[in-house]
Design an enzyme around this catalytic site. Structure first.
Site, PDB file in Angstrom:
ATOM      1  N   CYS A 270       0.926  -1.080   0.150  1.00 32.48           N
ATOM      2  CA  CYS A 270      -0.043   0.031  -0.117  1.00 32.48           C
ATOM      3  C   CYS A 270       0.872   1.201   0.098  1.00 32.48           C
ATOM      4  O   CYS A 270       1.688   1.375   1.085  1.00 32.48           O
ATOM      5  CB  CYS A 270      -0.889   0.111   1.140  1.00 32.48           C
ATOM      6  SG  CYS A 270      -1.928   1.510   1.366  1.00 32.48           S
TER       7      CYS A 270
ATOM      8  N   HIS B 266      -3.012  -4.183 -10.941  1.00 34.47           N
ATOM      9  CA  HIS B 266      -3.865  -3.043 -11.318  1.00 34.47           C
ATOM     10  C   HIS B 266      -4.292  -3.071 -12.750  1.00 34.47           C
ATOM     11  O   HIS B 266      -3.628  -3.834 -13.594  1.00 34.47           O
ATOM     12  CB  HIS B 266      -2.929  -1.758 -11.191  1.00 34.47           C
ATOM     13  CG  HIS B 266      -2.479  -1.536  -9.749  1.00 34.47           C
ATOM     14  ND1 HIS B 266      -3.117  -0.744  -8.784  1.00 34.47           N
ATOM     15  CD2 HIS B 266      -1.410  -2.037  -9.005  1.00 34.47           C
ATOM     16  CE1 HIS B 266      -2.639  -0.734  -7.881  1.00 34.47           C
ATOM     17  NE2 HIS B 266      -1.521  -1.363  -8.000  1.00 34.47           N
TER      18      HIS B 266
ATOM     19  N   CYS C 169      -4.943   5.829  -3.862  1.00 38.68           N
ATOM     20  CA  CYS C 169      -4.232   4.535  -3.921  1.00 38.68           C
ATOM     21  C   CYS C 169      -2.807   4.749  -4.239  1.00 38.68           C
ATOM     22  O   CYS C 169      -2.516   5.279  -5.476  1.00 38.68           O
ATOM     23  CB  CYS C 169      -4.992   3.605  -4.755  1.00 38.68           C
ATOM     24  SG  CYS C 169      -3.965   2.162  -4.958  1.00 38.68           S
TER      25      CYS C 169
ATOM     26  N   GLY D 298      -1.707   2.422  -6.995  1.00 40.00           N
ATOM     27  CA  GLY D 298      -2.348   2.755  -8.218  1.00 40.00           C
ATOM     28  C   GLY D 298      -2.035   3.988  -9.003  1.00 40.00           C
ATOM     29  O   GLY D 298      -2.019   4.095 -10.174  1.00 40.00           O
TER      30      GLY D 298
END
Length: 262
Positions: free
Chosen positions: A68, A146, A204, A207
């Site tokens: 993360c 992703h 994110c 992301g």
């Protein structure tokens, strides 16, 4: 159990120093925003045998995440602000490898963190059928999966409808994080996200890295130039080297300290 609620651009987690105890159950219970503390999940911090620290990430649905980006910046702030380290260059063990963090401080508190996120692994575009429509996107791995979809208007994407359908699509047996990206200019992109295991989130980090890498691959943006990725919760700076080594810089904030009976 003592915890610290922290966020990176609104991507909020509950942080605990120690080895995980019933982590899936606790993450489900405490992440609930009406009956719990409210968060996108929990992150446990502990000592590591191969790095300065180790992090375990559990999503709001109890599943374990490999990495993360917003969460790891807060780990850097947590260990420095609380005196677990006095170093401003630290390493953190994750399920997607060891990440290197550089901490930027104001006074005795960390305000922002630059993370060496490793190399983005990009694949050729694929087209999948979602709710009767064909959607083309770019698969990217940042240590977690992703699917980056370029759109003309990110603001009006039906995240709550399309996101879960793609997350659980048969093309992604283990699930996938879904990013919708609008190109603003060669150094700016707008991104909204449906996170695997958490749903719609304010930001994110991985992301943003995946989206910037895909934007560079498609020549919307350039190597070795900072790309501002505008998220619902704020902006991250992402840089993609020639080999798609990715660095990410962004804020980390403490919200409050709390205690809960477990």
């Amino acid at each position: 159990m003592h915890f610290t609620k922290m966020h990176g651009l609104g991507n909020d987690y509950l942080y605990v120093y120690g080895e995980p105890v019933n982590p899936s159950e606790l993450s489900i219970r405490l992440s609930e925003r009406h009956f719990g503390a409210g968060s996108d999940g929990m992150i446990w911090i502990s000592q590591s045998n191969i790095a300065d620290f180790k992090m375990h990430i559990f999503n709001a649905d109890g599943s374990e995440a490999k990495m993360c980006g917003n969460g790891i910046r807060c780990v850097g702030k947590y260990v420095y602000d609380k005196g677990y380290t006095d170093k401003k260059h630290i390493t953190v063990e994750t399920l997607s490898g060891i990440k290197t963090l550089d901490l930027q401080t104001v006074g005795d508190k960390v305000k922002s963190v630059t993370v060496d996120m490793g190399n983005a692994e990009l694949s050729d575009d694929i087209t999948i059928n979602v709710n009767g429509s064909e959607i083309t996107g770019t698969p990217v791995s940042m240590g977690n999966p992703h699917f980056v979809i370029f759109v003309s208007d990110a603001e009006n994407v039906l995240l709550d409808k399309i996101g879960p359908a793609i997350e659980h699509h048969e093309a992604f047996p283990g699930g996938v994080n879904v990013e919708f990206v609008q190109i603003i200019d060669k150094n700016t992109i707008r991104m909204r996200v449906w996170e695997r295991g958490s749903g719609i989130t304010m930001a994110c980090g991985t992301g943003a890295c995946a989206s910037a890498a895909a934007s560079v691959m498609k020549k919307h943006c350039s190597h070795n130039e900072d790309i501002s990725v505008i998220l619902d919760g704020g902006t991250l700076k992402i840089n993609a080297a020639d080999d798609f080594g990715i660095t990410m810089t962004g804020p980390a904030e403490t919200i409050y300290e709390g205690e809960v009976e477990v």
